[in-house]
Design an enzyme around this catalytic site. Structure first.
Site, short mmCIF file in Angstrom:
data_model
loop_
_atom_site.label_atom_id
_atom_site.label_comp_id
_atom_site.label_asym_id
_atom_site.label_seq_id
_atom_site.Cartn_x
_atom_site.Cartn_y
_atom_site.Cartn_z
N LYS A 1 17.00 -33.76 3.79
CA LYS A 1 15.56 -34.03 3.81
C LYS A 1 15.21 -34.64 5.16
CE LYS A 1 12.13 -36.49 0.97
NZ LYS A 1 11.90 -37.23 -0.28
N SER B 1 8.59 -35.51 -3.50
CA SER B 1 8.37 -35.09 -2.14
C SER B 1 9.51 -34.25 -1.55
CB SER B 1 8.17 -36.33 -1.27
OG SER B 1 9.33 -37.15 -1.27
N SER C 1 11.00 -38.45 -6.37
CA SER C 1 11.00 -37.33 -5.42
C SER C 1 12.22 -36.42 -5.47
CB SER C 1 10.88 -37.86 -4.00
OG SER C 1 9.54 -38.05 -3.72
N1 GLN Z 1 5.27 -39.01 -5.98
C1 GLN Z 1 5.66 -40.35 -5.74
C2 GLN Z 1 4.86 -40.94 -4.61
O1 GLN Z 1 4.07 -40.26 -4.06
C3 GLN Z 1 7.12 -40.45 -5.46
C4 GLN Z 1 7.52 -39.98 -4.13
C5 GLN Z 1 8.92 -40.33 -3.75
O2 GLN Z 1 9.76 -40.56 -4.60
N2 GLN Z 1 9.17 -40.35 -2.44
O3 GLN Z 1 4.99 -42.07 -4.29
#
Ligand code: GLN
Length: 470
Positions: free
Chosen positions: A66, A140, A165
Site C-alpha cells: 500500500k 482504503s 481498511s
Molecule cells: N473508512 C475508515 C476511515 O475513513 C477507515 C479507513 C482506514 O482504516 N484507513 O477512516
C-alpha cells in the site's frame, strides 16, 4: 481448502519466471482496473539480481505494498497530491523484512492517507472492482485487494487498517485480509493516519499466504515504541490446528440493518464453521453502537496533528519559491489548499475542532473512555468465546454512481461493523464466504489480542473465488 498457490511456489521457487509472468499480467490488469499508483518493474528485477547473487536460494515471492508504506528510492504518496514527489530514503520495517524473501512489484492505490471506505479519494487512480468494473474496490486499501484478487501469479499484499481498511476492501473484492493485533507488526516507516489505531496487515488469495506473510512481518522492532516484544510464532502451523473445541460467538446486533442478501451469505459462512467447532452461539455487544462516533473523533483528532507536518517545506509537494509565494502563512496555506483533497481538509477541520479547549473534554476524552469500555466488552466476550463472527460490511461493493450520492456521514457509517474491533486493537480476518450474484461477501472473524492463531485455524475452511481472466 485447495492447494495454496503460495505454498506451491515456496516449495519450488522460480523468481525470475514468476516475476516475468507477474509483470506481463500486471500490464493488462493496470490498464483495465488501475490497482497501482506506481509499478516497480525496474526495481524488482534489480532487487532480484542483487538477491540471487547473495543467495541463489532466494525465494523472491512477489508482493505489493500500500502506498502509505515508505519504500527506499520509490515514490511514496499515501494517495495524496501533497506527496507527489516524495521519494523516501529508507524502507519501512515491514517492507525491509519482506524484501528479504520477496520482491516488491508495485505500490497500490489507496484513499488519501487512508481517508475513505471506497478508494475513490485517491489522487492518482481509482481501482475498479475485479467482479464488476462499475463498482468500487472498497477502501482504503482498495488497490491491494484489487491486485490480490486479479493476479494469477503467487502474491501477497501489504496493507494497512485504521478503522477497517483491510477488511472492507478484502470483503468487496473476495480475498483474505488480516488486520493483526495492534503492536504485533512494526509501524516504522508507515505514513500515519492515526497512530493509536494504525495497523499494518496482509491480504492474500489463501490463508497460507496470510500466515506465511505474518511470519515475515510480525515481531519486535526497536524503531517503533508501540511494537511489542514477544516470542516469535510460526503462524503457518495453526492452519492445521484442531478447531473442534472452539467456541464461536455470532455478534447478533451486528446484523441489524444490513442488506438481507449479505445476511444470508454470512450465515452460510457461519453454518460452515458450525460444522467444525464445539459451539456456535449468539452474543450481543451493545457498546459497539458507540464505536462509530468514538472512532471518528479519536481518528480525526490524531489526523489533524499528523497532517500538520505537510506544509510543503520538508515533504513532497513544493511550489517554486518566488516573490509571489508570499510569507510563511500564505505559502503554507497555498500548498495545503492545493495539495490536500476535499476529504483530508474536512478531517483536518473536524479533528482540530474536537481538540479545541472546551471541546476536548466534551468529545475527545469521552471517546477515549468509550474506547476503554469497548476493550472491556470484547475482553469479557473472549472469556467465553475463542472467535467472534459477524458480517464484514453491511453491503456488497456499491456502484460508483451509488456512492456519488452519499453524504460524508453516510460514507462514515459504512464502517460501523469494523470500527469497534479496530478501536480495541484486536486482530480480525475477512474471509470470503459466499457470493451474492457475482459479488463476493465477507465474513468477519475477530479474536482476542495476539490470538491470530484462532483466525488462521478457521480461515482454512474458506477459499477466494477466482475472477475471470483479464
Ligand atoms: N473508512 C475508515 C476511515 O475513513 C477507515 C479507513 C482506514 O482504516 N484507513 O477512516
Amino acid at each position: 481448502m485447495g492447494k495454496s498457490k503460495i505454498k506451491e511456489y515456496l516449495e519450488n521457487p522460480a523468481p525470475l519466471k514468476v516475476l516475468e509472468n507477474t509483470f506481463m499480467e500486471i500490464k493488462k490488469i493496470q490498464e483495465k482496473y488501475e490497482p497501482f499508483i506506481t509499478i516497480t518493474e525496474e526495481h524488482a528485477f534489480e532487487h532480484l539480481e542483487k538477491k540471487i547473487k547473495e543467495n541463489p536460494e532466494f525465494i523472491g515471492l512477489p508482493f505489493s505494498a500500500k502506498d502509505c508504506l515508505c519504500t527506499k528510492g520509490i515514490l511514496t504518496t499515501a494517495g495524496s497530491k501533497i506527496l507527489n514527489k516524495y521519494i523516501p530514503t529508507f524502507d519501512a520495517t515491514a517492507i525491509e523484512r519482506l524484501k528479504e524473501v520477496g520482491i516488491l512489484i508495485g505500490k497500490t492505490a489507496m484513499d488519501e492517507f487512508g481517508f475513505g471506505s471506497f478508494c475513490v479519494n485517491c489522487h492518482y487512480c481509482k481501482p475498479k472492482n475485479p467482479w464488476d468494473r462499475h463498482r468500487v474496490c472498497g477502501g482504503s486499501s482498495g488497490g491491494a485487494a484489487c491486485i490480490t484478487s486479479l493476479l494469477k501469479q503467487p502474491h501477497i499484499a501489504l496493507a494497512e487498517s485504521t478503522g477497517g481498511s483491510i477488511s472492507c476492501p478484502a470483503s468487496f473484492c473476495g480475498v483474505f485480509g488480516l488486520t493483526p493485533t495492534y503492536g504485533l507488526v512494526s509501524r516504522w516507516g508507515l505514513i500515519d493516519y492515526a497512530n493509536s489505531l494504525d495497523k499494518i496487515g496482509l491480504m492474500a488469495k489463501d490463508i497460507f499466504g496470510i500466515a506465511w506473510g505474518l511470519n515475515v512481518i510480525a515481531g519486535y522492532d526497536g524503531k517503533d515504541s508501540t511494537c511489542i516484544k514477544r516470542e516469535k510464532e510460526d503462524y503457518t502451523k495453526y492452519i492445521e490446528m484442531d478447531v473442534s473445541k472452539m467456541r464461536v460467538g455470532v455478534i447478533k446486533n451486528y446484523f441489524e440493518g444490513i442488506d438481507e442478501h449479505v445476511e444470508k451469505a454470512v450465515w452460510i459462512g457461519i453454518k460452515k464453521i458450525e460444522g467444525y467447532c464445539k459451539e456456535v452461539e449468539e452474543i450481543e455487544l451493545p457498546l459497539s453502537e458507540y464505536a462509530l462516533p468514538s472512532y471518528y473523533i479519536i481518528a480525526l483528532a490524531e489526523v489533524s496533528t499528523n497532517l500538520a507536518k505537510f506544509c510543503g517545506m520538508r515533504y513532497g509537494y513544493e511550489e517554486e519559491i518566488n516573490e509571489n509565494s508570499g510569507n510563511f502563512n500564505e505559502y503554507f496555506s497555498k500548498i495545503r489548499a492545493e495539495g490536500f483533497g476535499k476529504e483530508a481538509k474536512r478531517r483536518i477541520i473536524l479533528g482540530t475542532f474536537y481538540r479545541k479547549a472546551g471541546y476536548r473534554e466534551r468529545y475527545y476524552i469521552k471517546a477515549l473512555k468509550i474506547r476503554a469500555l469497548l476493550v472491556k466488552e470484547f475482553k469479557k466476550a473472549f472469556k467465553k468465546f475463542d472467535v467472534l463472527a459477524s458480517p464484514t460490511m453491511p453491503i456488497v461493493a456499491p456502484r460508483y454512481t451509488e456512492i456519488a450520492e452519499l453524504t460524508p456521514m453516510q460514507c462514515y457509517a459504512m464502517d460501523r461493523l469494523t470500527v469497534a474491533p479496530n478501536l480495541a486493537g484486536i486482530p480480525m480476518l475477512n474471509v470470503p464466504c459466499e457470493k451474492v450474484g457475482n459479488l463476493p461477501v465477507g465474513l468477519h472473524l475477530l479474536a482476542d489480542h495476539f490470538k491470530e492463531k484462532n483466525l488462521i485455524a478457521l480461515g482454512k475452511f474458506f477459499e477466494s473465488p477466482e475472477p475471470e481472466e483479464v
